[in-house]
Design a protein around this motif. Sequence first.
Motif, mmCIF file in Angstrom:
data_model
loop_
_atom_site.group_PDB
_atom_site.id
_atom_site.type_symbol
_atom_site.label_atom_id
_atom_site.label_comp_id
_atom_site.label_asym_id
_atom_site.label_seq_id
_atom_site.Cartn_x
_atom_site.Cartn_y
_atom_site.Cartn_z
ATOM 1 N N UNK A 218 85.081 41.345 -27.883
ATOM 2 C CA UNK A 218 83.782 41.576 -28.495
ATOM 3 C C UNK A 218 83.810 42.565 -29.660
ATOM 4 N N UNK A 219 84.658 43.574 -29.546
ATOM 5 C CA UNK A 219 84.684 44.607 -30.581
ATOM 6 C C UNK A 219 84.982 44.014 -31.955
ATOM 7 N N UNK A 220 85.886 43.061 -31.972
ATOM 8 C CA UNK A 220 86.322 42.543 -33.266
ATOM 9 C C UNK A 220 85.655 41.218 -33.613
ATOM 10 N N UNK A 221 84.743 40.802 -32.759
ATOM 11 C CA UNK A 221 84.233 39.444 -32.925
ATOM 12 C C UNK A 221 83.485 39.269 -34.246
ATOM 13 N N UNK A 222 82.681 40.298 -34.622
ATOM 14 C CA UNK A 222 81.849 40.152 -35.830
ATOM 15 C C UNK A 222 82.726 40.023 -37.076
ATOM 16 N N UNK A 223 83.732 40.891 -37.171
ATOM 17 C CA UNK A 223 84.662 40.826 -38.306
ATOM 18 C C UNK A 223 85.324 39.464 -38.346
ATOM 19 N N UNK A 224 85.696 39.027 -37.158
ATOM 20 C CA UNK A 224 86.391 37.754 -37.059
ATOM 21 C C UNK A 224 85.504 36.618 -37.537
ATOM 22 N N UNK A 225 84.255 36.668 -37.154
ATOM 23 C CA UNK A 225 83.344 35.587 -37.523
ATOM 24 C C UNK A 225 83.144 35.558 -39.037
ATOM 25 N N UNK A 226 83.050 36.764 -39.601
ATOM 26 C CA UNK A 226 82.862 36.838 -41.047
ATOM 27 C C UNK A 226 84.077 36.244 -41.773
ATOM 28 N N UNK A 227 85.232 36.609 -41.269
ATOM 29 C CA UNK A 227 86.467 36.075 -41.863
ATOM 30 C C UNK A 227 86.496 34.563 -41.762
ATOM 31 N N UNK A 228 86.055 34.114 -40.606
ATOM 32 C CA UNK A 228 86.080 32.687 -40.351
ATOM 33 C C UNK A 228 85.193 31.958 -41.354
ATOM 34 N N UNK A 229 83.993 32.536 -41.551
ATOM 35 C CA UNK A 229 83.045 31.899 -42.463
ATOM 36 C C UNK A 229 83.623 31.907 -43.882
ATOM 37 N N UNK A 230 84.235 33.016 -44.249
ATOM 38 C CA UNK A 230 84.818 33.140 -45.585
ATOM 39 C C UNK A 230 85.898 32.080 -45.791
ATOM 40 N N UNK A 231 86.702 31.899 -44.765
ATOM 41 C CA UNK A 231 87.765 30.912 -44.876
ATOM 42 C C UNK A 231 87.194 29.513 -45.018
ATOM 43 N N UNK A 232 86.162 29.276 -44.235
ATOM 44 C CA UNK A 232 85.542 27.961 -44.337
ATOM 45 C C UNK A 232 85.020 27.723 -45.739
ATOM 46 N N UNK A 233 84.388 28.761 -46.257
ATOM 47 C CA UNK A 233 83.811 28.651 -47.590
ATOM 48 C C UNK A 233 84.914 28.447 -48.633
ATOM 49 N N UNK A 234 85.987 29.206 -48.444
ATOM 50 C CA UNK A 234 87.112 29.118 -49.376
ATOM 51 C C UNK A 234 87.687 27.709 -49.377
ATOM 52 N N UNK A 235 87.844 27.192 -48.189
ATOM 53 C CA UNK A 235 88.384 25.837 -48.069
ATOM 54 C C UNK A 235 87.452 24.829 -48.715
ATOM 55 N N UNK A 236 86.152 25.025 -48.444
ATOM 56 C CA UNK A 236 85.165 24.108 -49.010
ATOM 57 C C UNK A 236 85.239 24.139 -50.533
ATOM 58 N N UNK A 237 85.323 25.363 -51.043
ATOM 59 C CA UNK A 237 85.385 25.512 -52.495
ATOM 60 C C UNK A 237 86.614 24.815 -53.051
ATOM 61 N N UNK A 238 87.730 25.023 -52.388
ATOM 62 C CA UNK A 238 88.981 24.420 -52.855
ATOM 63 C C UNK A 238 88.871 22.910 -52.866
ATOM 64 N N UNK A 239 88.266 22.368 -51.806
ATOM 65 C CA UNK A 239 88.164 20.914 -51.711
ATOM 66 C C UNK A 239 87.230 20.384 -52.799
ATOM 67 N N UNK A 240 86.123 21.125 -53.000
ATOM 68 C CA UNK A 240 85.206 20.711 -54.060
ATOM 69 C C UNK A 240 85.924 20.778 -55.410
ATOM 70 N N UNK A 241 86.713 21.855 -55.587
ATOM 71 C CA UNK A 241 87.419 22.030 -56.856
ATOM 72 C C UNK A 241 88.380 20.882 -57.094
ATOM 73 N N UNK A 242 89.078 20.484 -56.037
ATOM 74 C CA UNK A 242 90.039 19.389 -56.180
ATOM 75 C C UNK A 242 89.321 18.136 -56.653
ATOM 76 N N UNK A 243 88.187 17.844 -56.027
ATOM 77 C CA UNK A 243 87.460 16.620 -56.381
ATOM 78 C C UNK A 243 86.918 16.708 -57.804
ATOM 79 N N UNK A 244 86.291 17.864 -58.139
ATOM 80 C CA UNK A 244 85.728 17.961 -59.489
ATOM 81 C C UNK A 244 86.827 17.902 -60.535
ATOM 82 N N UNK A 245 87.923 18.583 -60.274
ATOM 83 C CA UNK A 245 89.013 18.587 -61.244
ATOM 84 C C UNK A 245 89.567 17.185 -61.443
#
Lengths: 298, 706
Positions: free
Chosen positions: B41-68
């Motif tokens: 529990x102590x680290x869960x919030x940080x972990x969740x934030x990281x997780x969301x960031x990674x998801x976003x990063x991946x999404x961005x990368x995938x969008x970038x690949x398609x647009x490019x």
Amino acid sequence: MRVAEQYLKPEVIRQVSRLDLRAQFIVKGFMQGMHASPFQGFSVEFSEHRKYTVGDDPQDIDWLVYAKTDKYYVKKFEAETNITGYLVMDLSASMGYTYRQVLNKFDYGICLAAALCYLMIHQNDPVGLVTFDEKVRDSLPPKSQRRQIGNVLSVLANLKPTGRTDIARSVTQIAAMLKHRSLVMLFTDLLAETEPVITALRRLRHRGHDVILFHILDEAEVYFPFDGLVEFHEVESDERLQVDTNNFRADYRSQIEVFRELYRRECFQMGIDYVPLDTSMQFDKALTEYLVSRRARG
Amino acid sequence: MSFLTPALLAGIGLIAVPIALHLVMRRRPRHLEFPALRFLQARAETNRRQLRLRHLLLLLLRCAVISLLAFALARPSLRGSGVLGGQEAPVAAALLFDTSPSMDYLQENETRLDVARQLGDWLLNQLPVDSEVAVLTLRSGADTFAVNRSAAKQRIERLRTSPVTQSLDRRLEEAVQLVAESQPECKEVYVLTDMTQSAWGEREVSSLAQRLAEEPSVAIYLVDVGVDRPRNLYLADLRISHESLTAARPLRIETSLVATTNEAMTNKNSCEVELWLDGVNTPSEKRGQQTVTWQESSRQKFTFEVGSLTPGMHQGTLRIVGEDGLAFDDSRFFTVEVNDPLPVLIATGADAEPIYLRSALGAGGFDCQVVPLDVLSRQTLADFSAICLLDPSALDDATIRALVDYAEQGGGLAVFLGRNAQRDAMNRAAAERLLPGRLKRHAHDAGHLSPTTLQHRLLAPFRHFAGEIPWSDFPVLTYWQFESLADDVQVVLPFAGGGPALLEHAVGSGRVLTMTTPVSDPANRRDRQPWNVLPTGFEPWPFMLLAVEMMTYLTEADADRLNYRLGETAVLRVPSTAEGSMFLLSTPQGDALRQSIDPRRQSVVVTTTDELGNYQVRSGGAEGGLRRGFSVNVPAAMSRIKRISVEDLDRRLGKDRYRVASSRRQLEDRVSTGRVGLKLFPYIMLFVALALGLEHVLSNRFYKSE
């Protein structure tokens, strides 16, 4: 490896369904693995001769008997003082947890308890049984007859880990319950607030009881073998938590280590034998711990 | 930025897919029981934030690949001139050839124009089929697109340099306008130039940069056919002492030799310059040669003097012997006319001694006739080229009228005021503008003649002796002061004391010179002191020269200009006695053109002075017919073949508004970049690969267990 020693392994003992057999096998395996007789040294009064078996100290061979009978006999001693032992089982739902489906913490604890019961009855020590969850549930008064083994085992075999737990309260209750100095063997995963538990243990110890704290955790709880995105659910509090386990392992392990270290330190200060266990460990570690404790008292 | 297949850009819309997947098909976590949740529990919030960031990063990368990918497939290019035009689409191209004289610069047996012609020809072949092509030069004319490619080719073959040019700025502006109004999407202007500064106007045309900014679709290519270190020797503009002179006077021609500094020429720092002269009917003959040596300074002055010219027209050439890269400026041309002694009437006031002036003018080639002032009105003034009034007394009205009429017709009048002049009587003449102002009084503070500058044309011959003229040896004691001078009066020569000594003003088309002190005072009269010793001092050559120059100046007013610059209109007057209404113009190239005399102006008007050299105008028969001529020279500024600087070009055309190429390969490169733009496909694909790789690594790292 000799056959009997195999029974020290949880994955092997799992295949044995009857608890009394499990206890016997564990004890046999344990005895066989020891180079010296575990019973030697902590009892001074001679009780009987018995045939020499492998593993007995040759020093104990009664050469007079050998001269008369041409057979090896060792002298058998009987403890002068008996220790009343209490097997204290934690019945919390978390004890029922297993990840690898080998033995859950509760089964592991029961096997250990049964083996210890077996050992103790053999030593003519009276053994009792106390179970608790939020408070003390069942208790079997200590007795040293052979019958007691059956009683204890039958109770143990019917136990089910369910519900919430309050270790501190239960331990406090047990401390109040025990009238004489006893050896309290506590089987629990200690998954509760640390501060009240330590306080309760201190109280128990303060009343003069010897305490062996078998801290049983699941293998998964120690090593955290998970991968990927996982939503964890805790049964007792019904809490849920979604985590990405990959970058969590090291962190978790260090947390667990801190947790165990806290108990180790506190128990050392209190004079409690703290035995950290997980369900992948062989049973002899726990048994040795008992014997060492027994010897110190002898 | 333009796209070959802009429709494929719609593919960028496909980024909706990963976004939808991200939103709708969120990854389901595995559900596991785990009692030791408290340690997570102590680290869960940080972990969740990281997780969301990674998801976003991946999404961005995938969008970038398609647009490019969509972007790359649309085949983008940078700075393409046409939105729709591919490389093979027809273009509207204007080939503007710099045809200024400097394009004749010869190197490796090729003139710059030859090189430009070859490149232009090659360019024509490179243009896509159905392209519209216009071939323009620096001469403005009807700028249109050629009918077909071979017509354009023919036009290129016929290109010649021309000294009469418009500036490149202006022509470029016109070319841009022409191309901008054309149909094809792809518009290009090629300027084939040697990049000399002189071809571009003296000052930038502000409207050019503005026009270029307004027409961003027109690509400008400067095709540099110039040489890196041009070497050139040329003659600066000629300064001829007199275009019209009398036989007795020598002709002085002054000019400078200018060398474009170059290390290759340092070992040779002298050259021969020849003077060739021909008369009307005489063949050309060499009348002088000089070795001109130049030192560190690359400009070296020198002078030719030619005497004893026969009456009539003379045309000459000053020529550098030997060859250099640029031939057109190695020769300079001039025309002078030598006249018979001109008749000058000297009218003397009472007690005035005309001998000094008469002898001075006689030596200068003038035919002097001396009459008393009283009989002036009886003379036919029109017979004389100039009239001198020596120390005039009061003039009667008839004389004043006659003199004013004479001046208004273009006659030259010199008035030497002296002791005879009476203020009131003279002021009547002043009222008629015969004098520059009203007389005031005698003044005695003159000192001597003291020219501060020698700028006036009349004083030009004195420039040679500047500083050596002993003006102070000829003191002036008394002179007339004026009350005030009219606005158009020019002081030609002042006294050391500051008062005016010689004044000029115009009356009608004639000139009047007024000297405020007489030149008719004998030095040795006992009864009176002379006003000055200008004509009577020791060796009075400054007076003689001044007198001759004054007369020359007065008689020249009537003369025609004989030396012109390129493109100027030459006007030669025809005597009213000349017969016929046609004349024959011989150009330097030898062409003979028949033209008619402008009857209104009674003159020959030649507007086509676009060739360098000596022109001749003839009419009437060989005997007694009209024989005149004039010369046309190129301005020296055209010979300065200094290359234009990048800063200057930037200022004129706008920074990054043009591309410079100096070889076919460079041109190909620039044009293909300009036409299709810099193809971005490979670069974008590189990014696509990078993004894909990164996406792979990240997703593997994030979802290892799956």
